[in-house]
Design a protein around this motif. Structure first.
Motif, mmCIF file in Angstrom:
data_model
loop_
_atom_site.group_PDB
_atom_site.id
_atom_site.type_symbol
_atom_site.label_atom_id
_atom_site.label_comp_id
_atom_site.label_asym_id
_atom_site.label_seq_id
_atom_site.Cartn_x
_atom_site.Cartn_y
_atom_site.Cartn_z
ATOM 1 N N ILE A 456 -16.904 -18.636 3.313
ATOM 2 C CA ILE A 456 -17.690 -17.934 2.298
ATOM 3 C C ILE A 456 -19.147 -17.975 2.699
ATOM 4 C CG2 ILE A 456 -18.554 -18.096 -0.080
ATOM 5 C CD1 ILE A 456 -15.730 -19.033 -0.871
ATOM 6 N N HIS A 457 -19.805 -16.824 2.585
ATOM 7 C CA HIS A 457 -21.244 -16.724 2.830
ATOM 8 C C HIS A 457 -21.858 -16.068 1.605
ATOM 9 C CE1 HIS A 457 -21.154 -16.824 7.501
ATOM 10 N NE2 HIS A 457 -20.045 -17.360 7.021
ATOM 11 N N ASP A 458 -22.744 -16.760 0.914
ATOM 12 C CA ASP A 458 -23.413 -16.178 -0.244
ATOM 13 C C ASP A 458 -24.689 -16.971 -0.526
ATOM 14 O OD1 ASP A 458 -23.897 -14.397 -2.276
ATOM 15 O OD2 ASP A 458 -22.157 -14.944 -3.495
ATOM 16 N N ASP A 459 -25.455 -16.519 -1.489
ATOM 17 C CA ASP A 459 -26.685 -17.197 -1.894
ATOM 18 C C ASP A 459 -26.934 -16.861 -3.355
ATOM 19 O OD1 ASP A 459 -28.777 -18.892 -0.497
ATOM 20 O OD2 ASP A 459 -30.072 -17.454 -1.503
ATOM 21 N N ARG A 460 -28.140 -17.171 -3.864
ATOM 22 C CA ARG A 460 -28.453 -17.005 -5.279
ATOM 23 C C ARG A 460 -27.508 -17.820 -6.164
ATOM 24 N NH1 ARG A 460 -33.539 -15.166 -6.099
ATOM 25 N NH2 ARG A 460 -33.932 -12.978 -5.559
ATOM 26 N N ALA A 461 -26.995 -18.928 -5.630
ATOM 27 C CA ALA A 461 -26.169 -19.814 -6.444
ATOM 28 C C ALA A 461 -27.022 -20.766 -7.263
ATOM 29 C CB ALA A 461 -25.208 -20.598 -5.558
ATOM 30 N N LYS A 462 -28.256 -21.000 -6.802
ATOM 31 C CA LYS A 462 -29.140 -21.956 -7.468
ATOM 32 C C LYS A 462 -30.361 -21.279 -8.079
ATOM 33 C CE LYS A 462 -27.759 -25.334 -3.965
ATOM 34 N NZ LYS A 462 -28.196 -26.071 -2.744
ATOM 35 N N ILE A 463 -30.912 -20.314 -7.384
ATOM 36 C CA ILE A 463 -32.153 -19.666 -7.813
ATOM 37 C C ILE A 463 -31.842 -18.238 -8.252
ATOM 38 C CG2 ILE A 463 -34.454 -18.932 -7.104
ATOM 39 C CD1 ILE A 463 -34.438 -21.300 -5.138
ATOM 40 N N GLN A 464 -32.076 -17.939 -9.513
ATOM 41 C CA GLN A 464 -31.685 -16.669 -10.116
ATOM 42 C C GLN A 464 -32.526 -15.491 -9.612
ATOM 43 O OE1 GLN A 464 -32.248 -18.684 -14.151
ATOM 44 N NE2 GLN A 464 -30.780 -17.082 -14.682
ATOM 45 N N PRO A 465 -31.955 -14.281 -9.704
ATOM 46 C CA PRO A 465 -32.754 -13.074 -9.465
ATOM 47 C C PRO A 465 -33.716 -12.862 -10.636
ATOM 48 C CG PRO A 465 -30.375 -12.623 -9.370
ATOM 49 C CD PRO A 465 -30.546 -13.967 -9.974
ATOM 50 N N TRP A 466 -34.986 -12.706 -10.354
ATOM 51 C CA TRP A 466 -35.991 -12.642 -11.409
ATOM 52 C C TRP A 466 -36.044 -11.285 -12.093
ATOM 53 C CZ3 TRP A 466 -39.194 -8.985 -9.303
ATOM 54 C CH2 TRP A 466 -39.284 -8.944 -7.894
#
Length: 589
Positions: A456-466
């Motif tokens: 699995i490759h992903d991000d924005r798991a900790k820091i939300q889209p503003w």
């Protein structure tokens, strides 16, 4: 000689745009891997004789590559390259294979056609060749510096043998490579036809006119919309998959006259893990131009004509300009987050004119193994998320950053791979509330039908889209392995070699996106429709939008008006940027 008339220029411009589309069609009908064939992860380009892109989807890299051949270009030559460090980052990881084909008409060089696409596997320690734990590019599979795949029309068979010996998917890779070549040959044929129809000189004049037209229009955009005082903005990538992070991306922007300046000073040093993005200067100029054109004047043709107006500073050894041999395989987190940062810096002085942040990455689901009929399989699927709320309307739900990308059909997945798609939908309440709602995320549930391993490759798991201009932030991403006995195991956003058995399930949830504008200004009828369609819950309609719905999901207008008046009084003035709990998360990390 009479200067070429504008009608002829328009005819040639539209012909070139059609040729670019034909390049895509040729590739989609010839390639075998689903990432190219079904999802359209590819980028075409047609240039003039100097290598300047006249139509295409990425910045021109031609001179940097062709200058590496002292013998020059000849009719029948085809260049192949997959090494980012050998072409100035024009391809950004080794899975991207690029073809460059010089176009000759009556023995005179009149331009180049080029296409690159993401092939499914190029060797290395894990299937699909993007190991989360890579600490150098040497651990990410085989790479090719610029070489002639065809030399004056003669195929270099040794390259084909090397390719087939260093991949888990030799048939697919060979077919994809030849499809890339076929796509470029299609453009070659059509450009020659244009030269026959209009003549070489008028054709070259038309290309110059197209480049000049875009340059003049971009000067106007820069002078009218960019600030003379430097402004900065920053956003963060969660981690690099090796427990390092978060990683800051900082961009400063200003203009001097009708020239624009973009400086990445302040961006964090390159990561130990593979999230580094070797940013090609022409490609970043393309991103800037694409953004400015789409926001301020979509009628402008997109080409290299304005590149001399943009000046880029990217400090060496940083996340955006790593030193070789830094690992690059998972660079899509920085590549996609770049758009959020660019959007943010353009919005500092005018948040009312810019979109919020999106899901900010390019999520991958990778599943491989040997099926129950003893056949090897290797799936790599690109996933999508919420696109940001915008001044002109809601963000798109479950969409790709790249407009031309599409989903792999469920029927295709279930026919060729041992899995079942139980559900595929947008995530309720995942888009940030706003006058224009942020796009919702994707939620996809797979059932595994044969033992194997997943990555699995992903991000924005900790820091939300503003959110922006009063809009709320979007939701974070998450992944869960549901064992066949019902046990639920949360998975990191970046992980390799997760063993799965027949009957296990994977719930893959991507990030949402930020909302635009004050949610209390959203038309209550739009909120009602969102609830009826399952995009927003009845509870969020009340909490974030102040809209009271009855049991039949009809708007109680009197109560809604009262609730909104009270909320407006309590909320005060909307913020230009709403980063959610980012500051608290950064402190914890």
């Amino acid at each position: 000689m009479t200067k070429i008339d504008s009608i002829t220029v328009d005819i040639i411009e539209n012909a070139l745009k059609n040729i670019k589309e034909e390049m895509d069609v040729t590739l989609f009908r010839s390639a075998m891997s689903p990432v190219i064939r079904e999802q359209h992860d590819c980028f075409p380009m047609i240039t003039d004789a100097e290598g300047k892109m006249v139509v295409g989807n990425f910045g021109s890299h031609i001179p940097e590559v062709t200058n590496q051949f002292p013998e020059g270009m000849h009719e029948g030559d085809v260049i192949f390259v997959s090494d980012p460090y050998s072409c100035g980052g024009s391809v950004s990881h080794v899975n991207d294979w690029m073809i460059i084909l010089p176009i000759f008409h009556q023995k005179k060089l009149v331009g180049y056609s080029s296409m690159f696409g993401h092939v499914i596997d190029v060797g290395g320690p894990v299937p699909s060749s993007m190991p989360v734990t890579a600490t150098s590019i040497y651990g990410e599979g085989i790479r090719f510096p610029p070489v002639k795949l065809y030399d004056k029309g003669v195929l270099n068979e040794a390259i084909i043998k090397i390719i087939k010996a260093n991949t888990r998917t030799p048939l697919e890779n060979y077919s994809d490579l030849m499809a890339l070549v076929a796509s470029c040959r299609t453009a070659e044929k059509r450009v020659k036809e244009l030269c026959e129809r209009f003549g070489e000189e008028p054709y070259a004049e038309a290309l110059d006119a197209l480049l000049d037209r875009t340059e003049k229009m971009m000067r106007h955009l820069i002078a009218n919309f960019l600030p003379t005082t430097p402004v900065s903005f920053e956003d963060y990538i969660d981690d690099d998959g090796l427990n390092n992070g978060p990683f800051k991306m900082k961009l400063t922007m200003w203009r001097e006259g009708d020239n624009a300046y973009f400086d990445w000073t302040g961006t964090d040093e390159q990561a130990p893990g593979p999230i580094n993005y070797y940013l090609s200067e022409p490609m970043f100029k393309m991103f800037i131009g694409s953004f400015l054109i789409s926001v301020y004047d979509p009628a402008i043709n997109f080409n290299d004509g304005f590149y001399d107006l943009l000046h880029i500073e990217t400090p060496e050894g940083t996340l955006m300009q790593p030193k070789s041999p830094a690992a690059l395989g998972c660079r899509t987190h920085a590549l996609s987050r770049l758009f959020d940062v660019l959007s943010g810096v353009l919005a500092v002085n005018s948040p009312e004119s810019s979109p919020a942040a999106g899901y900010g990455t390019s999520p991958y689901f990778i599943f491989s193994g040997i099926d129950e009929k003893d056949r090897p399989f290797n799936l790599m699927e690109v996933m999508y998320g919420g696109l940001p709320g915008r001044p002109i309307g809601d963000g798109l739900d479950g969409h790709s950053w790249w407009p031309a990308f599409v989903n792999i059909p469920t029927e295709y997945l279930e026919t060729y791979y041992p899995l079942m798609v139980n559900s595929y939908k947008t995530g309720t309440d995942s888009g940030g509330a706003g006058k224009n709602r942020g796009g919702n995320c994707n939620e996809k549930l797979y059932t595994i039908l044969s033992s194997g391993i997943i990555s699995i490759h992903d991000d924005r798991a900790k820091i939300q889209p503003w959110g922006i201009n009063g809009g709320e932030p979007g939701s974070s991403s998450s992944k869960v392995l549901i064992k066949k006995d019902g046990t639920q195991i949360p998975l990191p956003s970046k992980v390799d070699n997760v063993e799965v058995e027949k009957g296990d399930q994977i719930l893959f949830i991507t990030g949402g996106s930020g909302g635009y504008g004050n949610p209390l200004e959203r038309d209550p009828e739009k909120v009602r429709l969102d609830v009826a369609r399952g995009l927003v819950s009845k509870e969020k309609a009340l909490k974030s939008y102040g809209v009271q719905l009855d049991g039949q999901l009809e708007v109680d207008h009197k109560e809604t008006e009262s609730i909104r008046a009270q909320m407006a009084k309590e909320n005060g003035e909307p913020e230009s940027f709403n980063f959610g709990d980012r500051d608290q998360v950064l402190v914890k990390l």
